[in-house]
Design a protein around this motif. Structure first.
Motif, mmCIF file in Angstrom:
data_model
loop_
_atom_site.group_PDB
_atom_site.id
_atom_site.type_symbol
_atom_site.label_atom_id
_atom_site.label_comp_id
_atom_site.label_asym_id
_atom_site.label_seq_id
_atom_site.Cartn_x
_atom_site.Cartn_y
_atom_site.Cartn_z
ATOM 1 N N GLY A 109 0.811 -1.209 0.000
ATOM 2 C CA GLY A 109 0.000 0.000 0.000
ATOM 3 C C GLY A 109 0.841 1.254 0.000
ATOM 4 N N LYS A 110 2.157 1.109 0.273
ATOM 5 C CA LYS A 110 3.067 2.252 0.319
ATOM 6 C C LYS A 110 4.267 2.078 -0.616
ATOM 7 N N ILE A 111 4.169 1.137 -1.564
ATOM 8 C CA ILE A 111 5.339 0.793 -2.379
ATOM 9 C C ILE A 111 5.091 1.165 -3.840
ATOM 10 N N GLY A 112 6.045 1.858 -4.445
ATOM 11 C CA GLY A 112 5.988 2.229 -5.855
ATOM 12 C C GLY A 112 7.144 1.631 -6.627
ATOM 13 N N LEU A 113 6.982 1.547 -7.938
ATOM 14 C CA LEU A 113 7.995 0.961 -8.827
ATOM 15 C C LEU A 113 8.218 1.909 -9.993
ATOM 16 N N ILE A 114 9.491 2.085 -10.385
ATOM 17 C CA ILE A 114 9.809 2.976 -11.499
ATOM 18 C C ILE A 114 10.956 2.402 -12.309
ATOM 19 N N GLY A 115 10.892 2.591 -13.626
ATOM 20 C CA GLY A 115 11.967 2.163 -14.519
ATOM 21 C C GLY A 115 11.861 2.874 -15.852
ATOM 22 N N GLN A 116 12.983 2.988 -16.516
ATOM 23 C CA GLN A 116 13.020 3.616 -17.843
ATOM 24 C C GLN A 116 13.826 2.740 -18.784
ATOM 25 N N SER A 117 13.472 2.713 -20.055
ATOM 26 C CA SER A 117 14.152 1.912 -21.068
ATOM 27 C C SER A 117 14.050 0.429 -20.696
ATOM 28 N N PHE A 118 15.176 -0.275 -20.581
ATOM 29 C CA PHE A 118 15.100 -1.686 -20.165
ATOM 30 C C PHE A 118 14.504 -1.806 -18.769
ATOM 31 N N GLY A 119 14.792 -0.843 -17.900
ATOM 32 C CA GLY A 119 14.174 -0.833 -16.582
ATOM 33 C C GLY A 119 12.675 -0.613 -16.657
ATOM 34 N N GLY A 120 12.224 0.142 -17.664
ATOM 35 C CA GLY A 120 10.794 0.306 -17.873
ATOM 36 C C GLY A 120 10.146 -0.994 -18.315
ATOM 37 N N TYR A 121 10.836 -1.720 -19.184
ATOM 38 C CA TYR A 121 10.335 -3.043 -19.580
ATOM 39 C C TYR A 121 10.246 -3.969 -18.371
ATOM 40 N N GLU A 122 11.273 -3.967 -17.519
ATOM 41 C CA GLU A 122 11.225 -4.783 -16.303
ATOM 42 C C GLU A 122 10.048 -4.365 -15.424
ATOM 43 N N THR A 123 9.823 -3.061 -15.326
ATOM 44 C CA THR A 123 8.686 -2.565 -14.555
ATOM 45 C C THR A 123 7.374 -3.115 -15.109
ATOM 46 N N ASN A 124 7.216 -3.012 -16.423
ATOM 47 C CA ASN A 124 5.977 -3.487 -17.059
ATOM 48 C C ASN A 124 5.719 -4.957 -16.743
ATOM 49 N N PHE A 125 6.749 -5.769 -16.838
ATOM 50 C CA PHE A 125 6.561 -7.206 -16.625
ATOM 51 C C PHE A 125 6.309 -7.514 -15.148
ATOM 52 N N ILE A 126 7.085 -6.895 -14.265
ATOM 53 C CA ILE A 126 6.919 -7.155 -12.828
ATOM 54 C C ILE A 126 5.481 -6.875 -12.395
ATOM 55 N N LEU A 127 4.892 -5.833 -12.958
ATOM 56 C CA LEU A 127 3.518 -5.472 -12.592
ATOM 57 C C LEU A 127 2.507 -6.537 -13.011
ATOM 58 N N THR A 128 2.874 -7.388 -13.964
ATOM 59 C CA THR A 128 1.966 -8.482 -14.355
ATOM 60 C C THR A 128 2.108 -9.689 -13.443
ATOM 61 N N GLN A 129 3.086 -9.668 -12.535
ATOM 62 C CA GLN A 129 3.388 -10.843 -11.722
ATOM 63 C C GLN A 129 3.092 -10.663 -10.235
ATOM 64 N N THR A 130 2.878 -9.415 -9.784
ATOM 65 C CA THR A 130 2.675 -9.179 -8.356
ATOM 66 C C THR A 130 1.775 -7.968 -8.148
ATOM 67 N N ASP A 131 1.061 -7.953 -7.020
ATOM 68 C CA ASP A 131 0.227 -6.808 -6.664
ATOM 69 C C ASP A 131 0.820 -6.037 -5.490
ATOM 70 N N LEU A 132 2.134 -6.151 -5.300
ATOM 71 C CA LEU A 132 2.811 -5.467 -4.197
ATOM 72 C C LEU A 132 2.800 -3.945 -4.357
ATOM 73 N N PHE A 133 2.671 -3.466 -5.590
ATOM 74 C CA PHE A 133 2.880 -2.041 -5.858
ATOM 75 C C PHE A 133 1.559 -1.291 -5.956
ATOM 76 N N SER A 134 1.552 -0.113 -5.357
ATOM 77 C CA SER A 134 0.350 0.725 -5.378
ATOM 78 C C SER A 134 0.425 1.814 -6.444
ATOM 79 N N ALA A 135 1.595 2.013 -7.038
ATOM 80 C CA ALA A 135 1.765 2.970 -8.128
ATOM 81 C C ALA A 135 3.045 2.618 -8.876
#
Length: 814
Positions: free
Chosen positions: A653-679
């Motif tokens: 409820g207090k955790i965010g995730l950010i990435g750009q370029s390859f890190g943005g791709y990692e961000t996109n995929f991680i969000l499909t695998q877990t609901d830990l992030f609120s933004a």
């Protein structure tokens, strides 16, 4: 003298390092930095030191201006010069800088300053005695030679093109008299008199290239083919190529490239006359067998995009073509009697950034070429020569090899040494990359090589080897620093073991960087404390700052990793904090970096901004399994968060995730695998891997190389393993996303197609997910304008503030 310079140089480098480290202390001032105060911070962009070490400079870049701080290292006197990025010392006597076309000459003894107006450029001679200023005068250009105080010694009116060579301490220039063009030179180490070289009624002399004995000049002629000329500094003779030798073949001589040490061979580029055009403007024909795809082929075929390389043999007075369509690229060896030729488009598989190619050895005297390396991988390590001589060429092919150009034999230098010369074992899915060559001894008998941890010394004749450091045992990485480059080559350095050689040491356990001196058979740690010359960003101490530390954690699948953790000011154990995780491969090495608070961030992310706003910031390492890149990233990120949650540092409820370029791709995929992030925030990122695999970037090849031999680490072509591309593609799992996403892209991005970010928006809109999409019309892969950087930084911080801290929603968030 040299000892003094070295001492001050090391002090200065320590200074720059220390003032760019992340502070690991907190001062109780009860003040956090506000956005309006960010512009107080500056960044070190350079430094210089005078010949004897009496004076030094620190160059700083601020939000509104740049400044140079001139420091007397003995008296600690400081002089601030705003509006400039750099200057130049003339021994211990003067300091020069150019601002608004005015050249200032500051007398370092009296601190009196004189200004010279209308100066376009200036150069200081090799012995630091002569100042050369290029000035505008009466709508013409003149060259003025000045003494160490800035007083005029000699003025040359009506000049045009010119070139100064620091090695020979000579200058050559054009002088215009009425309609005639005169070529003259001056030897700055002797009485300053102009010496005539040549003259003509029209045209120009351009593209000057120097060696120790003379200068090559491109003589441009009106309505005639340009000629290559060589002026010998000893004989004072000007020798020009007979253009009749090639006028039937060449349409235009474009520029000189290189000359051999003795100037017997001079190499130049020239465009051949076009005879047949093989493309048709009305119909585009794309062939599957093309080495170059249609747009590039069209440019090169119809517009003469790439000229060929020719060589003028001055002794025999002959001109020969060297490169052609089969072998269009060239690598010059040190004295350039011998060359290496290759074709980077030989292989059309597109499975690497640069595909494998064969390398040919070419002798300019005999015009004979011979293949010496088959299927060479240039992505691993480029080939090169050892400097001063072209007798040996080195290259990497799973081992380090040494090719003798006289005997035409190749020797494996490292086959009997048990060491890891490349990254294969550390990252099996990534492109193979050799750790590199540190340098070569002055007598060319020893080659210094890097393995994963250490420095090796190899006798190139006997193949005897010595490991100079013990990094593997201590889990430290040893590398040379501040080595002298060989004069005649850009890709290898000279190492003199009779002198102190500075080493940089990276501790893999603590991520702390330190320094050492390597002496003959002795490694001595640098224990002495550096002398502080200048303190940057003194306002830092007026505010509260958090601490940073290295966190050791275990991934979901049991691997041991590290993460850099940055805490907010006045952090109190037991409290729960909003937390932002930034992902991009390995980031724990940033644990001691200092981050200026700023709104000017090219991906909108700033550690200090966020910690000052009360966030914990986490920068984790990743370990990747071949073929399962993003599952590995998910395991790493969830692993570090589980540890922080278990320790009560943060919570769901207090955790965010950010990435750009390859890190943005990692961000996109991680969000499909877990609901830990609120933004989450994803920038310039990939969402549909299948589409991207077949995308033709606006250069010369498809994107497939990124998947088969680069960051995506799939290692197999799509048609051999389509299921891996689907499994690693966020698009095919987008229905699982529950996190609100702010996605952004630059409309002119050529690294990642903006359509990929539009795909994120379209997919989430179709699935009725919370999503906001921002596009910056003038940006590319990063946002570069201050307006765009400020906008992106503010939107990201507002996005996280609303979703992670329950702050009021900004008007643009819906």
């Amino acid at each position: 003298m040299k000892t003094t310079i070295l001492k001050h140089l090391i002090v200065l480098i320590h200074l720059l390092f220390l003032f760019n480290m992340k502070p690991v202390f907190a001062q109780q001032t009860n003040r956090t930095v506000k956005e309006s105060e960010y512009d107080k911070w500056g960044k070190v962009i350079g430094s210089q030191i005078s010949e004897k070490g009496t004076w030094s400079t620190i160059s700083m870049s601020y939000a509104t201006t740049d400044s140079v701080f001139l420091i007397n290292n003995l008296s600690k006197q400081q002089i601030s010069i705003s509006g400039i990025r750099e200057g130049a010392f003339m021994k211990e006597n003067s300091f020069l800088w150019l601002k608004n076309n005015n050249l200032s000459v500051l007398n370092l003894k009296t601190l009196e300053n004189i200004e010279i107006p209308a100066v376009k450029k200036y150069v200081v001679s090799m012995n630091k005695n002569i100042l050369i200023s290029i000035e505008k005068h009466n709508n013409a250009q003149r060259i003025v030679l000045r003494d160490i105080k800035g007083n005029s010694i000699k003025t040359i009116e009506n000049t045009r093109n010119y070139s100064f060579d620091n090695e020979t301490n000579r200058m050559v220039y054009e002088k215009i008299v009425d309609t005639s063009v005169f070529l003259e030179y001056i030897d700055l180490s002797r009485p300053l008199s102009s010496n005539a070289v040549a003259h003509k009624e029209a045209g120009s002399y351009i593209n000057f290239k120097w060696n120790d004995n003379g200068v090559v000049i491109l003589s441009q002629n009106e309505n005639a083919l340009s000629s290559i000329c060589y002026f010998d500094l000893k004989s004072k003779n000007l020798d020009c190529m007979n253009t009749n030798l090639i006028e039937d073949e060449i349409d235009q001589t474009t520029n000189t490239l290189y000359l051999s040490t003795n100037a017997e061979f001079i190499y130049f580029n020239a465009k051949k006359k076009l005879v047949n055009r093989t493309t048709n403007d009305s119909v585009e024909i794309w062939y599957g067998s093309d080495q170059l795809i249609y747009p590039i082929r069209k440019m090169r075929d119809e517009r003469g995009y790439t000229p060929y390389t020719w060589v003028w043999n001055r002794v025999e007075n002959t001109v020969k073509q060297i490169t052609d369509d089969e072998l269009p690229n060239i690598h010059y060896l040190s004295n350039s009697n011998k060359l290496l030729l290759y074709n980077p488009y030989q292989n059309t598989t597109d499975n690497k950034l640069i595909n494998d190619y064969d390398v040919y050895f070419y002798d300019s005297k005999t015009a004979v070429k011979k293949r010496i390396i088959q299927e060479f991988d240039p992505n691993t390590h480029l080939f090169g020569n050892v400097g001063q001589t072209d007798d040996f060429v080195y290259y990497y092919d799973n081992n380090w090899w040494w090719y003798n150009t006289k005997l035409e034999t190749a020797t494996n230098l490292t086959s009997s040494i048990h060491a890891e010369w490349d990254n294969k074992l550390l990252d099996e899915g990534y492109q193979q990359i050799a750790w590199g060559i540190a340098g070569i001894s002055n007598d060319k008998q020893y080659l210094y090589l890097y393995d994963t941890y250490d420095i090796w010394k190899i006798n190139v004749k006997t193949l005897a080897s010595t490991k100079l450091t013990k990094g593997r045992e201590s889990q430290q990485v040893f590398r040379f620093e501040l080595l002298t480059k060989s004069k005649n080559t850009s890709d290898i350095r000279l190492i003199d073991e009779t002198k102190n050689n500075r080493l940089v040491i990276n501790d893999l356990n603590t991520r702390i960087k330190s320094y050492a001196i390597l002496k003959p058979n002795i490694k001595k740690d640098m224990k002495s404390e550096p002398i502080q010359l200048y303190a940057t960003n003194k306002q830092h101490y007026l505010y509260d700052w958090g601490t940073s530390k290295l966190l050791h954690y275990t991934t979901i699948d049991g691997k041991k990793l590290k993460a850099a953790i940055f805490y907010p000011p006045n952090y109190m154990k037991g409290n729960v904090y909003p937390t932002i995780v930034r992902v991009y491969e390995n980031l724990s090495q940033t644990v001691k970096e200092y981050h200026n608070p700023s709104m000017y961030n090219n991906i909108g992310f700033n550690v200090s901004n966020l910690t000052q706003q009360g966030y914990i910031v986490v920068l984790p390492d990743m370990v990747y399994d071949k073929g399962f890149t993003c599952a590995s990233a998910t395991n790493s990120v969830v692993g570090v968060l589980n540890k922080l949650i278990d320790e009560g540092v943060t919570e769901k409820g207090k955790i965010g995730l950010i990435g750009q370029s390859f890190g943005g791709y990692e961000t996109n995929f991680i969000l499909t695998q877990t609901d830990l992030f609120s933004a989450a925030v994803t920038g310039a990122s990939l969402f549909d891997l299948v589409k991207d695999y077949f995308w033709n970037e606006p250069y010369e090849k498809t994107e497939s190389w990124r998947y088969e031999n680069f960051q995506f680490r799939i290692k197999k072509p799509f048609f051999e393993a389509p299921e891996l591309y689907i499994k690693n593609s966020p698009l095919y799992h987008a229905s699982r996303i529950t996190t609100p996403i702010l996605s952004w892209t630059g409309k002119n991005d050529t690294n990642v197609p903006p359509e990929q970010t539009m795909t994120i928006y379209t997919a989430l809109r179709k699935l009725k997910k919370k999503d906001c999409y921002a596009t910056y019309p003038e940006a590319r892969h990063f946002v570069t304008s201050k307006e765009d950087q400020t906008d992106l930084t503010r939107r990201i911080e507002q996005w996280f503030a609303f979703y992670l801290k329950n702050e009021p929603k900004s008007s643009w968030i819906k």
